[in-house]
Structures are given as structure tokens and as C-alpha cells.
Design a protein around this motif. Structure first.
Motif, PDB file in Angstrom:
ATOM      1  N   GLU A  97       0.802  -1.217   0.068  1.00  0.00           N
ATOM      2  CA  GLU A  97      -0.208  -0.057   0.141  1.00  0.00           C
ATOM      3  C   GLU A  97       0.863   1.198  -0.168  1.00  0.00           C
ATOM      4  O   GLU A  97       0.416   2.124  -0.719  1.00  0.00           O
ATOM      5  CB  GLU A  97      -1.031   0.105   1.045  1.00  0.00           C
ATOM      6  N   GLU A  98       1.904   1.214   0.792  1.00  0.00           N
ATOM      7  CA  GLU A  98       2.795   2.399   0.955  1.00  0.00           C
ATOM      8  C   GLU A  98       3.481   2.513  -0.431  1.00  0.00           C
ATOM      9  O   GLU A  98       3.805   3.811  -0.851  1.00  0.00           O
ATOM     10  CB  GLU A  98       4.003   2.196   1.816  1.00  0.00           C
ATOM     11  N   MET A  99       3.661   1.647  -1.202  1.00  0.00           N
ATOM     12  CA  MET A  99       4.282   1.604  -2.603  1.00  0.00           C
ATOM     13  C   MET A  99       3.275   1.919  -3.629  1.00  0.00           C
ATOM     14  O   MET A  99       3.602   2.044  -4.779  1.00  0.00           O
ATOM     15  CB  MET A  99       5.111   0.172  -2.938  1.00  0.00           C
ATOM     16  N   ASN A 100       2.111   2.069  -3.466  1.00  0.00           N
ATOM     17  CA  ASN A 100       1.044   2.609  -4.177  1.00  0.00           C
ATOM     18  C   ASN A 100       0.740   1.464  -5.283  1.00  0.00           C
ATOM     19  O   ASN A 100       0.591   1.534  -6.424  1.00  0.00           O
ATOM     20  CB  ASN A 100       1.289   3.717  -4.833  1.00  0.00           C
ATOM     21  N   ILE A 101       0.885   0.137  -4.927  1.00  0.00           N
ATOM     22  CA  ILE A 101       0.626  -1.028  -5.806  1.00  0.00           C
ATOM     23  C   ILE A 101      -0.906  -1.311  -5.656  1.00  0.00           C
ATOM     24  O   ILE A 101      -1.368  -1.732  -4.490  1.00  0.00           O
ATOM     25  CB  ILE A 101       1.743  -2.155  -5.327  1.00  0.00           C
ATOM     26  N   ARG A 102      -1.382  -1.621  -6.738  1.00  0.00           N
ATOM     27  CA  ARG A 102      -2.906  -1.771  -6.846  1.00  0.00           C
ATOM     28  C   ARG A 102      -3.336  -2.508  -7.989  1.00  0.00           C
ATOM     29  O   ARG A 102      -2.481  -2.544  -9.144  1.00  0.00           O
ATOM     30  CB  ARG A 102      -3.743  -0.658  -6.571  1.00  0.00           C
ATOM     31  N   GLY A 103      -4.069  -3.423  -7.808  1.00  0.00           N
ATOM     32  CA  GLY A 103      -4.800  -4.114  -8.912  1.00  0.00           C
ATOM     33  C   GLY A 103      -3.787  -5.304  -9.790  1.00  0.00           C
ATOM     34  O   GLY A 103      -3.750  -5.418 -10.957  1.00  0.00           O
ATOM     35  N   GLN A 104      -2.839  -5.742  -8.869  1.00  0.00           N
ATOM     36  CA  GLN A 104      -2.058  -6.944  -9.157  1.00  0.00           C
ATOM     37  C   GLN A 104      -2.206  -8.011  -8.570  1.00  0.00           C
ATOM     38  O   GLN A 104      -2.929  -8.136  -7.598  1.00  0.00           O
ATOM     39  CB  GLN A 104      -0.749  -6.209  -9.104  1.00  0.00           C
ATOM     40  N   THR A 105      -1.604  -9.180  -9.224  1.00  0.00           N
ATOM     41  CA  THR A 105      -1.520 -10.257  -8.538  1.00  0.00           C
ATOM     42  C   THR A 105      -0.073 -10.514  -7.829  1.00  0.00           C
ATOM     43  O   THR A 105       0.918 -10.458  -8.476  1.00  0.00           O
ATOM     44  CB  THR A 105      -1.732 -11.635  -9.517  1.00  0.00           C
ATOM     45  N   ILE A 106      -0.151 -10.731  -6.628  1.00  0.00           N
ATOM     46  CA  ILE A 106       0.833 -10.986  -5.629  1.00  0.00           C
ATOM     47  C   ILE A 106       1.271 -12.344  -5.454  1.00  0.00           C
ATOM     48  O   ILE A 106       0.440 -13.006  -4.736  1.00  0.00           O
ATOM     49  CB  ILE A 106       1.028 -10.142  -4.545  1.00  0.00           C
ATOM     50  N   VAL A 107       2.615 -12.986  -5.633  1.00  0.00           N
ATOM     51  CA  VAL A 107       2.936 -14.138  -5.192  1.00  0.00           C
ATOM     52  C   VAL A 107       3.282 -14.175  -3.791  1.00  0.00           C
ATOM     53  O   VAL A 107       4.473 -13.485  -3.583  1.00  0.00           O
ATOM     54  CB  VAL A 107       3.955 -14.493  -6.091  1.00  0.00           C
ATOM     55  N   ILE A 108       3.005 -14.810  -2.780  1.00  0.00           N
ATOM     56  CA  ILE A 108       3.288 -14.783  -1.513  1.00  0.00           C
ATOM     57  C   ILE A 108       3.753 -16.212  -1.190  1.00  0.00           C
ATOM     58  O   ILE A 108       3.146 -17.280  -1.411  1.00  0.00           O
ATOM     59  CB  ILE A 108       2.037 -14.475  -0.296  1.00  0.00           C
ATOM     60  N   LYS A 109       5.204 -16.099  -0.749  1.00  0.00           N
ATOM     61  CA  LYS A 109       5.792 -17.527  -0.460  1.00  0.00           C
ATOM     62  C   LYS A 109       6.247 -17.551   0.846  1.00  0.00           C
ATOM     63  O   LYS A 109       6.753 -16.796   1.640  1.00  0.00           O
ATOM     64  CB  LYS A 109       6.979 -17.626  -1.224  1.00  0.00           C
ATOM     65  N   GLY A 110       5.884 -18.736   1.656  1.00  0.00           N
ATOM     66  CA  GLY A 110       6.350 -18.858   2.961  1.00  0.00           C
ATOM     67  C   GLY A 110       6.208 -20.493   3.440  1.00  0.00           C
ATOM     68  O   GLY A 110       5.795 -21.208   2.446  1.00  0.00           O
ATOM     69  N   ASP A 111       6.972 -20.709   4.619  1.00  0.00           N
ATOM     70  CA  ASP A 111       6.988 -22.088   4.796  1.00  0.00           C
ATOM     71  C   ASP A 111       6.038 -22.527   5.756  1.00  0.00           C
ATOM     72  O   ASP A 111       6.231 -23.693   6.724  1.00  0.00           O
ATOM     73  CB  ASP A 111       8.520 -22.436   5.361  1.00  0.00           C
ATOM     74  N   SER A 112       4.863 -21.862   6.365  1.00  0.00           N
ATOM     75  CA  SER A 112       4.182 -22.034   7.166  1.00  0.00           C
ATOM     76  C   SER A 112       2.903 -22.801   6.657  1.00  0.00           C
ATOM     77  O   SER A 112       2.005 -22.217   6.038  1.00  0.00           O
ATOM     78  CB  SER A 112       3.777 -20.940   8.260  1.00  0.00           C
ATOM     79  N   GLN A 113       2.782 -24.223   6.961  1.00  0.00           N
ATOM     80  CA  GLN A 113       1.645 -24.731   6.219  1.00  0.00           C
ATOM     81  C   GLN A 113       0.444 -24.211   6.876  1.00  0.00           C
ATOM     82  O   GLN A 113      -0.572 -23.999   6.160  1.00  0.00           O
ATOM     83  CB  GLN A 113       1.560 -26.204   6.660  1.00  0.00           C
ATOM     84  N   VAL A 114       0.266 -24.051   8.344  1.00  0.00           N
ATOM     85  CA  VAL A 114      -0.850 -23.582   9.059  1.00  0.00           C
ATOM     86  C   VAL A 114      -1.408 -22.152   8.209  1.00  0.00           C
ATOM     87  O   VAL A 114      -2.678 -22.075   8.027  1.00  0.00           O
ATOM     88  CB  VAL A 114      -0.676 -23.227  10.476  1.00  0.00           C
TER      89      VAL A 114
END
Length: 218
Positions: A134-151
Motif C-alpha cells: 500500500e505504501e508503494m501504491n501498488i494496486r490491481g495486481q496479482t501478488i505471489v506470497i511464499k512462506g514455509d508455514s503450512q498453517v
């Protein structure tokens, strides 16, 4: 952002039918629209985004041009840690993006209190990553989120039920912020060894070492 094409087609006998494609990447959608128009039987083409907003071809081309000047192709690695002896949490976020033909990496971490578990710290890392977008003024995009927490990954994408009240609060806030920014999250579960950068940032936050940096990467 991905698009569908609603294509109004007319046959040789003047019969009209409206067809709809599957979800497409923006450039792929434009190429397909050009191909449809080359038939000479296209009556109308409308592009639809994942928020049911209608776009003309001219608007899509303009958006794609503007997108090159803004951060795009965004992938985020996140991690969170919780120290039971101090009840302090640390979060780490590593954000990769492209802009003006170059690739960048932005890193930040934060020490937090008021959380009770490692999973809450993981959720907090994602929430803070969305606030950074939001601070970077990013809107209307698909964001890939990667993490190792299954839960966290499986609860956030709805594959696992969520019985924890605090997890539900995080999920609601994340979804609300994404809706406001018209962001679509593409969640990926990765191995711990592939998440070392975000893990190290979270560990440094627990030690009180604040890190904020942006560099160009190849």
C-alpha cells in the motif's frame, strides 16, 4: 492482474453469440483479442478483471504501459518468529519486483509485541507485507506470497479450517486490505531452505537489528 475476454462474435449468417475465455495474463489477453479481431467477425470485445470491472482494449493497453513504470511482477517471501521467554516476535519480509526494465529486492523486518504464537507472527509478516504494498501504491495486481508455514498458507487460502480467533482476525484484515487495493494473492508453500532470507530477517528482528533496504538485483 489477470483478465477474461468477453467476445461477441458474429457468424457468416449474422448469428451473434458471446463467448468468454478463461483467466489470462494481460499480454496474453491482448494477443488473443488481436486474433479475435483479425477474423473480421468481432462485434465487441470486453475485458473483465477479477473484481468484475470492465475494461476496453484501449484502457488495457494504457494500463500495461503505465505498469512498466510501476513496481510489478511482485513476489514476497515472509517469515515470523516468536520467543516464548520474552513473548517478543520478529517478522521478516523480502519483496522482489520489476520496474522500468530492472529487477529489485526490498527487505525489511520488525520486532513486535502483543502476539502469542509463532503462527501469529507469520500472519503479522503477511499483513505488514500488504501494508508495504500500500505504501508503494501498488494496486490491481496479482501478488505471489511464499512462506514455509503450512498453517498460515492453508488457512489463508481456505484449504484448512480456521478455529483460532486471532488467526481469523488476521485473515479478515489481510483480505480487507487486499480488497481495498484490488490485490489477488497467489499463495505458495515452500521449503524452509528456500525461505532462508526471510527467516534471517525475522531472526535479526528478534535480536533488535532493524533492516530496511532496496537494491537492484540481476
Amino acid at each position: 492482474m489477470k483478465l477474461k475476454i468477453s467476445w461477441k462474435y458474429q457468424t457468416k449468417k449474422k448469428y451473434q453469440i458471446t463467448l468468454e475465455t478463461e483467466w489470462l495474463e494481460i499480454k496474453e489477453a491482448l494477443l488473443l483479442a488481436d486474433d479475435f479481431e483479425s477474423t473480421g467477425r468481432t462485434k465487441e470485445i470486453i475485458f473483465l478483471d477479477q473484481f468484475d470491472t470492465e475494461w476496453t482494449k484501449k484502457q488495457v493497453i494504457k494500463y500495461l504501459k503505465e505498469l512498466e513504470e510501476e513496481p510489478h511482477n511482485i513476489s514476497i517471501f515472509f517469515d515470523g518468529g516468536f520467543d516464548q521467554t520474552t513473548s517478543i516476535s520478529g517478522i521478516g519480509v523480502c519483496l522482489y519486483f520489476s520496474q522500468n526494465g530492472k529487477n529489485y529486492r526490498k527487505r525489511f523486518n520488525e520486532k513486535l509485541d502483543g502476539l502469542l504464537t509463532n503462527n501469529e507472527a507469520e500472519f503479522a509478516a503477511i499483513e505488514n507485507a500488504i501494508l508495504l504494498l500500500e505504501e508503494m501504491n501498488i494496486r490491481g495486481q496479482t501478488i505471489v506470497i511464499k512462506g514455509d508455514s503450512q498453517v498460515v498458507i492453508n488457512q489463508l487460502n481456505g484449504d484448512w479450517p480456521c478455529y483460532e480467533e486471532q488467526h481469523e482476525r488476521f485473515i479478515n484484515r489481510i483480505e480487507r486490505n487486499c480488497k481495498n487495493l484490488k490485490l489477488t494473492l497467489q499463495l505458495e508453500l515452500i521449503k524452509r531452505n528456500d525461505n532462508k532470507e526471510a527467516h534471517n530477517l525475522a531472526t535479526q528482528a528478534l535480536k533488535g537489528n532493524k533492516i530496511i533496504s532496496t537494491i537492484e538485483v540481476t
